[in-house]
Design an enzyme around this catalytic site. Structure first.
Site, PDB file in Angstrom:
ATOM      1  N   GLY A 125       0.798  -1.206   0.000  1.00  0.00           N
ATOM      2  CA  GLY A 125       0.000   0.000   0.000  1.00  0.00           C
ATOM      3  C   GLY A 125       0.834   1.261   0.000  1.00  0.00           C
ATOM      4  N   CYS A 126       0.970   1.855   1.180  1.00  0.00           N
ATOM      5  CA  CYS A 126       1.624   3.165   1.275  1.00  0.00           C
ATOM      6  C   CYS A 126       3.122   3.101   0.999  1.00  0.00           C
ATOM      7  CB  CYS A 126       1.339   3.785   2.636  1.00  0.00           C
ATOM      8  SG  CYS A 126      -0.428   4.187   2.843  1.00  0.00           S
TER       9      CYS A 126
END
Length: 212
Positions: free
Chosen positions: A152-153
């Protein structure tokens, strides 16, 4: 099939190593309590816990070497009015509403004097923030990434890091995900196209060699 795929990647020149610079910064992505609370919907399990422990060690090594330490956090106004489509897509992002315990930095990590905090509302630490400007002003040439989650991030920040012109390194035992499969797949892809992989001990040695 695996052999043909390996040849395809080799032909493209994927996984080529970069020349690491002499002015690195360590970016610690979103180590919020939400990922370490078994009752929270974003709980990440052992993969995230290992990343947290290794990142705490690496943060101390960076400070000792004079390497800037940058934290990113996700924080929303209560109810997510500043979270846009991302907040609407992922209801669990309410864990990052201002004032909630799950939004806070998870121990043993702690911010210390001289560290930098970047607040964001979207996956990348660069999107809509001052991170790129801050690093460029400090003449940083190489960015080491630790954080959660890998798929994700961390990945989003990795792509934006190289897009902003930084040699990008991902500390593979300093990033974690809730499942091994997306963790490994995204490490492979980041290594192929956007970043070099190294482990915590490699990163510590890199920091120590900056003094020589």
């Amino acid at each position: 099939m695996a052999g043909a795929l390996d040849k395809n990647y080799e032909k493209a020149g994927y996984h080529a190593r970069q020349s690491w610079g002499h002015r690195p910064a360590l970016v610690l992505i979103d180590f919020a309590k939400a990922y370490f609370d078994p009752d929270a919907p974003l709980f990440g399990g052992q993969g995230c816990q290992t990343a947290l422990e290794n990142s705490a060690v690496l943060a101390d090594a960076a400070r000792a070497a004079g390497v800037p330490v940058v934290f990113t956090e996700v924080k929303y106004q209560p109810g997510g009015s500043d979270g846009g489509a991302f907040y609407a897509k992922v209801p669990a992002l309410s864990c990052f509403d201002a004032g909630t315990e799950t939004q806070e930095l998870a121990p043993p990590l702690e911010m210390k004097e001289g560290d930098i905090l970047i607040t964001k509302q979207y996956p990348s630490g660069f999107f809509g923030t001052s991170l790129a400007s801050t690093l460029h002003f400090m003449k940083v040439d190489t960015v080491l990434l630790c954080g959660v989650t890998t798929s994700g991030c961390v990945r989003a920040t990795c792509i934006d890091s190289i897009s902003h012109g930084f040699v990008t390194l991902v500390v593979e035992d300093g990033v974690g995900d809730r499942a091994e499969e997306p963790h490994r797949a995204n490490l492979f892809d980041m290594s192929a196209k956007y970043a070099d992989l190294l482990n915590t001990q490699d990163a510590i040695a890199y920091f120590k060699n900056l003094k020589t």
